[in-house]
Structure formats: C-alpha cells, structure tokens
Design a protein around this motif. Structure first.
Motif, PDB file in Angstrom:
ATOM      1  N   ILE A 230       0.838  -1.203   0.000  1.00 31.17           N
ATOM      2  CA  ILE A 230       0.000   0.000   0.000  1.00 31.17           C
ATOM      3  C   ILE A 230       0.872   1.252   0.000  1.00 31.17           C
ATOM      4  CG2 ILE A 230      -1.586   1.378   1.405  1.00 31.17           C
ATOM      5  CD1 ILE A 230      -3.046  -0.803   0.017  1.00 31.17           C
ATOM      6  N   ASN A 231       1.865   1.285   0.880  1.00 27.03           N
ATOM      7  CA  ASN A 231       2.714   2.472   0.997  1.00 27.03           C
ATOM      8  C   ASN A 231       3.549   2.698  -0.263  1.00 27.03           C
ATOM      9  OD1 ASN A 231       1.807   3.133   3.552  1.00 27.03           O
ATOM     10  ND2 ASN A 231       3.376   1.914   4.587  1.00 27.03           N
ATOM     11  N   ASN A 232       3.943   1.617  -0.917  1.00 31.31           N
ATOM     12  CA  ASN A 232       4.697   1.730  -2.159  1.00 31.31           C
ATOM     13  C   ASN A 232       3.903   2.510  -3.202  1.00 31.31           C
ATOM     14  OD1 ASN A 232       6.490   1.186  -4.383  1.00 31.31           O
ATOM     15  ND2 ASN A 232       5.170  -0.515  -4.945  1.00 31.31           N
ATOM     16  N   TYR A 233       2.628   2.163  -3.364  1.00 37.55           N
ATOM     17  CA  TYR A 233       1.824   2.849  -4.380  1.00 37.55           C
ATOM     18  C   TYR A 233       1.431   4.254  -3.937  1.00 37.55           C
ATOM     19  CZ  TYR A 233       1.784  -1.169  -7.385  1.00 37.55           C
ATOM     20  OH  TYR A 233       2.190  -2.173  -8.237  1.00 37.55           O
ATOM     21  N   ILE A 234       1.233   4.452  -2.648  1.00 33.87           N
ATOM     22  CA  ILE A 234       0.994   5.815  -2.159  1.00 33.87           C
ATOM     23  C   ILE A 234       2.186   6.704  -2.505  1.00 33.87           C
ATOM     24  CG2 ILE A 234       0.785   7.237  -0.075  1.00 33.87           C
ATOM     25  CD1 ILE A 234      -0.899   5.007   1.160  1.00 33.87           C
ATOM     26  N   ASN A 235       3.391   6.196  -2.263  1.00 32.46           N
ATOM     27  CA  ASN A 235       4.588   6.985  -2.539  1.00 32.46           C
ATOM     28  C   ASN A 235       4.796   7.228  -4.033  1.00 32.46           C
ATOM     29  OD1 ASN A 235       5.390   7.504   0.091  1.00 32.46           O
ATOM     30  ND2 ASN A 235       6.533   5.586   0.259  1.00 32.46           N
ATOM     31  N   GLN A 236       4.486   6.215  -4.855  1.00 30.21           N
ATOM     32  CA  GLN A 236       4.574   6.418  -6.305  1.00 30.21           C
ATOM     33  C   GLN A 236       3.652   7.537  -6.755  1.00 30.21           C
ATOM     34  OE1 GLN A 236       4.404   3.052  -8.997  1.00 30.21           O
ATOM     35  NE2 GLN A 236       5.107   1.653  -7.382  1.00 30.21           N
ATOM     36  N   ILE A 237       2.445   7.527  -6.239  1.00 27.39           N
ATOM     37  CA  ILE A 237       1.457   8.534  -6.637  1.00 27.39           C
ATOM     38  C   ILE A 237       1.868   9.916  -6.145  1.00 27.39           C
ATOM     39  CG2 ILE A 237      -0.932   9.276  -6.234  1.00 27.39           C
ATOM     40  CD1 ILE A 237      -1.553   6.155  -6.203  1.00 27.39           C
ATOM     41  N   LYS A 238       2.372   9.987  -4.924  1.00 22.85           N
ATOM     42  CA  LYS A 238       2.825  11.273  -4.398  1.00 22.85           C
ATOM     43  C   LYS A 238       4.008  11.816  -5.212  1.00 22.85           C
ATOM     44  CE  LYS A 238       2.892  11.889   0.106  1.00 22.85           C
ATOM     45  NZ  LYS A 238       3.088  11.692   1.560  1.00 22.85           N
ATOM     46  N   GLU A 239       4.873  10.933  -5.644  1.00 22.66           N
ATOM     47  CA  GLU A 239       6.005  11.368  -6.476  1.00 22.66           C
ATOM     48  C   GLU A 239       5.503  11.914  -7.807  1.00 22.66           C
ATOM     49  OE1 GLU A 239       9.873  12.213  -7.458  1.00 22.66           O
ATOM     50  OE2 GLU A 239       9.152  11.455  -5.513  1.00 22.66           O
ATOM     51  N   ASP A 240       4.559  11.205  -8.435  1.00 24.22           N
ATOM     52  CA  ASP A 240       4.009  11.672  -9.709  1.00 24.22           C
ATOM     53  C   ASP A 240       3.288  13.002  -9.553  1.00 24.22           C
ATOM     54  OD1 ASP A 240       4.971   9.544 -11.159  1.00 24.22           O
ATOM     55  OD2 ASP A 240       3.098   8.399 -11.117  1.00 24.22           O
ATOM     56  N   LEU A 241       2.660  13.205  -8.419  1.00 27.84           N
ATOM     57  CA  LEU A 241       1.844  14.398  -8.218  1.00 27.84           C
ATOM     58  C   LEU A 241       2.649  15.612  -7.763  1.00 27.84           C
ATOM     59  CD1 LEU A 241      -1.462  12.983  -6.668  1.00 27.84           C
ATOM     60  CD2 LEU A 241      -0.970  13.625  -9.035  1.00 27.84           C
ATOM     61  N   LYS A 242       3.955  15.530  -7.881  1.00 30.69           N
ATOM     62  CA  LYS A 242       4.749  16.742  -7.680  1.00 30.69           C
ATOM     63  C   LYS A 242       4.432  17.757  -8.772  1.00 30.69           C
ATOM     64  CE  LYS A 242       8.587  14.742  -5.083  1.00 30.69           C
ATOM     65  NZ  LYS A 242      10.045  14.408  -5.085  1.00 30.69           N
ATOM     66  N   GLU A 243       3.916  17.243  -9.882  1.00 35.21           N
ATOM     67  CA  GLU A 243       3.371  18.086 -10.939  1.00 35.21           C
ATOM     68  C   GLU A 243       1.905  17.707 -11.126  1.00 35.21           C
ATOM     69  OE1 GLU A 243       4.957  20.527 -12.325  1.00 35.21           O
ATOM     70  OE2 GLU A 243       6.911  20.065 -11.408  1.00 35.21           O
ATOM     71  N   PRO A 244       1.032  18.673 -11.421  1.00 32.41           N
ATOM     72  CA  PRO A 244      -0.394  18.353 -11.584  1.00 32.41           C
ATOM     73  C   PRO A 244      -0.592  17.271 -12.644  1.00 32.41           C
ATOM     74  CG  PRO A 244      -0.095  20.728 -11.462  1.00 32.41           C
ATOM     75  CD  PRO A 244       1.281  20.131 -11.558  1.00 32.41           C
ATOM     76  N   MET A 245      -1.455  16.306 -12.338  1.00 26.39           N
ATOM     77  CA  MET A 245      -1.667  15.174 -13.239  1.00 26.39           C
ATOM     78  C   MET A 245      -3.086  14.642 -13.064  1.00 26.39           C
ATOM     79  SD  MET A 245       0.737  11.750 -13.595  1.00 26.39           S
ATOM     80  CE  MET A 245       2.156  12.792 -13.949  1.00 26.39           C
ATOM     81  N   GLY A 246      -3.664  14.194 -14.159  1.00 31.25           N
ATOM     82  CA  GLY A 246      -4.997  13.616 -14.136  1.00 31.25           C
ATOM     83  C   GLY A 246      -4.976  12.128 -13.821  1.00 31.25           C
ATOM     84  N   ILE A 247      -6.149  11.582 -13.517  1.00 26.90           N
ATOM     85  CA  ILE A 247      -6.279  10.175 -13.136  1.00 26.90           C
ATOM     86  C   ILE A 247      -5.772   9.241 -14.237  1.00 26.90           C
ATOM     87  CG2 ILE A 247      -7.960   8.330 -12.674  1.00 26.90           C
ATOM     88  CD1 ILE A 247      -7.505  10.033 -10.260  1.00 26.90           C
ATOM     89  N   GLU A 248      -6.136   9.498 -15.483  1.00 27.78           N
ATOM     90  CA  GLU A 248      -5.748   8.598 -16.571  1.00 27.78           C
ATOM     91  C   GLU A 248      -4.230   8.560 -16.736  1.00 27.78           C
ATOM     92  OE1 GLU A 248      -7.800   6.627 -18.274  1.00 27.78           O
ATOM     93  OE2 GLU A 248      -9.608   7.380 -17.286  1.00 27.78           O
ATOM     94  N   ALA A 249      -3.591   9.712 -16.633  1.00 22.15           N
ATOM     95  CA  ALA A 249      -2.130   9.750 -16.755  1.00 22.15           C
ATOM     96  C   ALA A 249      -1.467   9.037 -15.582  1.00 22.15           C
ATOM     97  CB  ALA A 249      -1.647  11.205 -16.844  1.00 22.15           C
ATOM     98  N   LEU A 250      -1.998   9.252 -14.384  1.00 23.84           N
ATOM     99  CA  LEU A 250      -1.477   8.553 -13.208  1.00 23.84           C
ATOM    100  C   LEU A 250      -1.601   7.043 -13.368  1.00 23.84           C
ATOM    101  CD1 LEU A 250      -2.849  10.664 -10.213  1.00 23.84           C
ATOM    102  CD2 LEU A 250      -0.454  10.041 -10.575  1.00 23.84           C
ATOM    103  N   LEU A 251      -2.769   6.623 -13.839  1.00 25.62           N
ATOM    104  CA  LEU A 251      -3.016   5.188 -13.988  1.00 25.62           C
ATOM    105  C   LEU A 251      -2.074   4.584 -15.028  1.00 25.62           C
ATOM    106  CD1 LEU A 251      -4.685   2.761 -13.166  1.00 25.62           C
ATOM    107  CD2 LEU A 251      -6.410   3.427 -14.849  1.00 25.62           C
ATOM    108  N   LYS A 252      -1.869   5.287 -16.117  1.00 25.96           N
ATOM    109  CA  LYS A 252      -0.930   4.801 -17.138  1.00 25.96           C
ATOM    110  C   LYS A 252       0.457   4.631 -16.534  1.00 25.96           C
ATOM    111  CE  LYS A 252       1.191   6.002 -21.570  1.00 25.96           C
ATOM    112  NZ  LYS A 252       1.252   6.979 -22.678  1.00 25.96           N
ATOM    113  N   ASN A 253       0.905   5.607 -15.750  1.00 25.47           N
ATOM    114  CA  ASN A 253       2.214   5.503 -15.107  1.00 25.47           C
ATOM    115  C   ASN A 253       2.315   4.272 -14.224  1.00 25.47           C
ATOM    116  OD1 ASN A 253       3.038   7.844 -16.340  1.00 25.47           O
ATOM    117  ND2 ASN A 253       3.118   9.076 -14.475  1.00 25.47           N
ATOM    118  N   ILE A 254       1.282   4.037 -13.439  1.00 27.20           N
ATOM    119  CA  ILE A 254       1.285   2.907 -12.512  1.00 27.20           C
ATOM    120  C   ILE A 254       1.342   1.583 -13.267  1.00 27.20           C
ATOM    121  CG2 ILE A 254      -0.159   1.631 -10.872  1.00 27.20           C
ATOM    122  CD1 ILE A 254      -1.036   4.359  -9.773  1.00 27.20           C
TER     123      ILE A 254
END
Length: 308
Positions: A230-254
């Motif tokens: 759980i914490n791994n994916y929370i941290n990945q998302i927080k890292e990506d969100l250092k710049e504004p990003m939409g759900i679809e782009a976040l999901l693609k990254n994951i």
C-alpha cells in the motif's frame, strides 16, 4: 476437493477461492465463502453428501462474486439453507449489477459485463444480516469481525477453534508478489483493519486466495508486506503528483512502471484502487486539485513527506 482439517471442527476446501467449513456435532455444517458457481460447488455438494454432511448455513465474508457466487447452487440443493452476510454486503449480493456500476462509475457496458456472469445470482437473497461480535449459530459461538477496506461490507469469521477466515483482507505472499496493486475500496479503513488483525487472538488464518494456512506468528510478516505494498503505491502517486496530473495519466504511469497485467476489467479495478488512494490523500490534506482546460488535475501539496 477433500475437506482439510485445520483444528477441531474447522476445515477448509482449497480452490481458486478457498472455502471454510465448520462441522457441528449433528453433522450439519456452515460453509464460509462458497466461491464461484460451476463444477466446484457441485463436487463439494457430492462429497459432503457422501460423508452425510448437510450444509445448513452459508456465511459470505464480503460482496465479491468469487466468494458468494455458488450460494444459489447450495440453496437449490437445500432450500432450507440460510445465507448470511453483513448488512452492506447484502446490498451488493442481492443486486450484483451494482458492482459493475460502481467499478465503471456509471452504467456498465458489454465490455465489462462479459467478465461477470450474473445469471446465477439473479434471485439470490440474504436470509439474515450478521451483527458484529459473538454470534450464536446452531448453539455454537462464532466471532464476526469488521474488516472494512477491501470492501465496505467485509467481515472476518473466527470459529471456537481459533481459526480465522479473513476473506480478501490478505492474499498469499505468492499472489502479492505478482499482484501487489491491491484492490482496495477505502485505504484508511483497510489500514485500520490490518492493524486490528494484529490484535486478534487467533491461532490459524485462512485466506480467501492462497495455498497455505497462516499461523499467528507468520501473519505479522504477511501483514507487513501488505502495508508495504500500500505504501509503495501511495509513494509512487505522491512522487508523480509533484506536478499536476490527471487520473488517466497517473493510472498509465502505474500500469507501465509496475508492468501490471491489464485487461478491461483489471484496468477499472486498478483505477478504483487509484481513486481510493487519491481520496485517502485528499482526506489527509496532502493532495489538492485544479481544473485546467476542462481537465481535473491533482497535485501534492508542499511540505509533504514520503511514507517510509
């Protein structure tokens, strides 16, 4: 399809979804999570008949059809069987189309519906809602434990033999190594349920999906692995969100970064878990949003630290 004794009167039956069984002294029994419909429940019913065991109750740990789907086949075999679940799980079990609507975020479509064969659940009803705490069934005491998080209606069931059936609160280590982006409805509830599990006085634990029975000592390591996932994916998302990003782009990254297997259904499962993490971070005031050019973008607020 043989019954495997864990301890005392508590058994389980291996499968894609493991089913628990508690045998009463009158040779009637409770099935916990009967699994999907099809050949497996028919084989189980045949084997139980050969051993003069009659199912009198079914307990469903939560509202996903790979756990409750075979209920109707048992009910058709014996109309006197009582089917039990939590109050919230009852809503989804009796109205299975709600799951697809919740996953997709609106009316479902043929691409998603083809993954869910709903015909066997069209007339399935819950006979009794389970309350939390000690519940007496056929003069025996079972402990019903709230394990919200994976779903809002998730429960655990512990027999007097101190065997705990946890549904999908945990998965096996092998499965976690392959599918570590867990399907979670509410991250805060899920973390609280993991912490609650550490405090429960059980001796053996049966997972909904996994080959081995887990003892109390080994459970701590498995819980920690789930917390780390759980914490791994929370941290990945927080890292990506250092710049504004939409759900679809976040999901693609994951999906790409973690090389996640993805079909139409899995895409929406991952998206549901992603939205749950975003909501968790929003509730912690760690994430905010902006709308730019008609696009909803999330971003991490300043001075937020990563989870270790």
């Amino acid at each position: 399809m043989s019954l495997i004794n864990i301890r005392g009167n508590t058994y389980y039956i291996k499968g894609g979804t493991n089913s628990g069984l508690y045998l009463f002294t009158d040779n009637t029994a409770i099935i916990i999570d009967p699994g999907l419909p099809g050949l497996r429940p028919r084989k189980i019913i045949k084997e139980l008949k050969e051993n003069n065991i009659e199912i009198s109750y079914i307990i469903n740990t939560h509202e996903h059809d790979d756990h409750y789907g075979a209920c109707k086949e048992y009910k058709l075999e014996n109309k006197n069987i009582k089917i039990l679940s939590s109050k919230y799980a009852k809503l989804y079990i009796e109205n299975p189309e709600l799951f697809s609507k919740y996953i997709i975020g609106g009316k479902s479509n043929k691409f998603l519906d083809e993954f869910f064969k709903r015909s066997n659940q069209s007339s399935l009803y819950i006979d009794e809602e389970l309350t939390l705490g000690n519940v007496i069934i056929n003069k025996e005491v079972f402990k019903i434990i709230e394990f919200k998080g994976h779903t809002p209606g998730s429960i655990g069931v512990m027999t007097k033999d101190k065997v705990l059936f946890v549904g999908d609160l945990l998965v096996s280590e092998d499965m976690l190594n392959k599918y570590d982006f867990l399907f979670v409805f509410d991250i805060k509830d899920y973390i609280e349920s993991l912490n609650k599990l550490k405090t429960i006085n059980f001796e053996y634990m049966v997972l909904g999906h996994g080959k081995n029975i887990i003892n109390k000592d080994d459970s701590y390591k498995l819980i920690e692995k789930h917390e780390n996932a759980i914490n791994n994916y929370i941290n990945q998302i927080k890292e990506d969100l250092k710049e504004p990003m939409g759900i679809e782009a976040l999901l693609k990254n994951i999906i790409v970064r973690n090389d996640l297997h993805c079909n139409y259904k899995e895409f929406y499962f991952y998206k549901s878990s992603l939205v749950s993490i975003i909501s968790y971070l929003c509730d912690l005031d760690e994430v905010s949003y902006t709308i730019q050019g008609g696009e909803l973008l999330y971003y991490i607020q300043k001075n937020q630290i990563m989870i270790k």
